[in-house]
Design an enzyme around this catalytic site. Structure first.
Site, short mmCIF file in Angstrom:
data_model
loop_
_atom_site.label_atom_id
_atom_site.label_comp_id
_atom_site.label_asym_id
_atom_site.label_seq_id
_atom_site.Cartn_x
_atom_site.Cartn_y
_atom_site.Cartn_z
N GLY A 1 0.77 -1.24 0.00
CA GLY A 1 0.00 0.00 0.00
C GLY A 1 0.80 1.28 0.00
O GLY A 1 0.33 2.30 0.54
N ASN B 1 1.28 3.09 -2.63
CA ASN B 1 0.47 4.02 -3.44
C ASN B 1 -0.74 4.50 -2.66
O ASN B 1 -1.13 5.67 -2.76
CB ASN B 1 0.04 3.35 -4.74
CG ASN B 1 1.12 3.44 -5.80
OD1 ASN B 1 1.38 4.51 -6.34
ND2 ASN B 1 1.78 2.33 -6.07
N LEU C 1 -10.76 -7.29 -12.73
CA LEU C 1 -12.18 -6.96 -12.55
C LEU C 1 -12.92 -7.09 -13.87
O LEU C 1 -12.41 -6.70 -14.92
CB LEU C 1 -12.31 -5.53 -12.02
CG LEU C 1 -11.77 -5.33 -10.60
CD1 LEU C 1 -11.72 -3.85 -10.25
CD2 LEU C 1 -12.63 -6.09 -9.58
N HIS D 1 0.02 1.39 -13.00
CA HIS D 1 0.78 0.25 -13.52
C HIS D 1 2.25 0.65 -13.66
O HIS D 1 2.54 1.74 -14.18
CB HIS D 1 0.21 -0.16 -14.88
CG HIS D 1 0.95 -1.32 -15.48
ND1 HIS D 1 0.77 -2.61 -15.02
CD2 HIS D 1 1.88 -1.38 -16.46
CE1 HIS D 1 1.58 -3.41 -15.70
NE2 HIS D 1 2.25 -2.70 -16.58
#
Ligand code: GRF
Length: 218
Positions: free
Chosen positions: A15, A17, A96, A112
């Site tokens: 985490g 980001n 997803l 990304h």
């Protein structure tokens, strides 16, 4: 004061980001706030970061659901419960599909660690090194049903240096990610994004700083 855009953040790992988004949202005048952080992994350190910041968290383990559709429906329900307007994927390690994406059209962002469309999928920095490119970087894009194929919102570049290994290059890219993702979220929250065909148009200055080779240590 106008209401801030409510972002739900989906995570699976450390985490960093997410932390960059938390820190950005804490700044006065930032146009978004984090409504909830959801992880499919109960042990993800990202959840600790959210709790420490006083943000609501949830664990929704994909393994507890008989199908991807049901997992996605549970994610959507929790995001709705927290009145999320948009979704940021931040190291979320599940793909997803339509059940999820149809609920947030053009409102799901991902970061990304490569300059898309080059090097989608896992291990972006390693792919860049293996290929021998001289410029690497990161991309914030809208999520569609492909793997890292959605419209590009923002990109930042870093040089690949002669003595780079995967860890060094990944760290240099990650530092840019932490700068780029909050910026992209700001633009989306400010309504600067429009979709034209398969392209995202952003009414904002280009992010050129990261391209500079004068300071390759950054
Ligand atoms: C980053 O490399 C990001 O580009 C990718 O997953 C990683 C997440 O790292 N999508 P962190 O959990 O934000 O530290």
């Amino acid at each position: 004061m106008t209401a801030r855009v409510r972002a739900g953040v989906l995570v699976s790992g450390g985490g960093t980001n997410l932390q960059a988004l938390i820190d950005a949202c804490a700044a006065p005048g930032f146009p978004a706030e984090i409504a909830v952080v959801i992880s499919n992994v109960a042990e993800a350190f990202a959840l600790e970061r959210a709790r420490k910041a006083g943000i609501a968290t949830a664990v929704i383990d994909h393994k507890a659901f008989p199908s991807r559709d049901e997992f996605e429906a549970a994610l959507v329900a929790r995001l709705r419960e927290h009145r999320a307007d948009l979704v940021c994927l931040a190291g979320f390690m599940r793909l997803l599909g339509g059940t999820f994406l149809r609920q947030f059209p053009s409102r799901v962002l991902n970061i990304h660690p490569a300059l898309l469309p080059a090097f989608p999928g896992l291990h972006g920095p390693r792919q860049a090194l293996d290929y021998g490119v001289k410029i690497a970087g990161c991309t914030v894009h809208l999520v569609d049903e492909g793997t890292d194929t959605g419209p590009v919102v923002a990109q930042a570049a870093v040089p690949v240096l002669a003595d780079d290994d995967e860890a060094k290059l990944a760290a240099r890219i990650l530092a840019e990610e932490h700068r780029l993702y909050p910026l992209a979220l700001r633009w989306v929250a400010e309504g600067r994004l429009t979709i034209e065909g398969r392209k995202a148009r952003v009414e904002a200055p280009p992010v050129a700083e990261g391209l500079s080779l004068r300071n390759p240590g950054r």
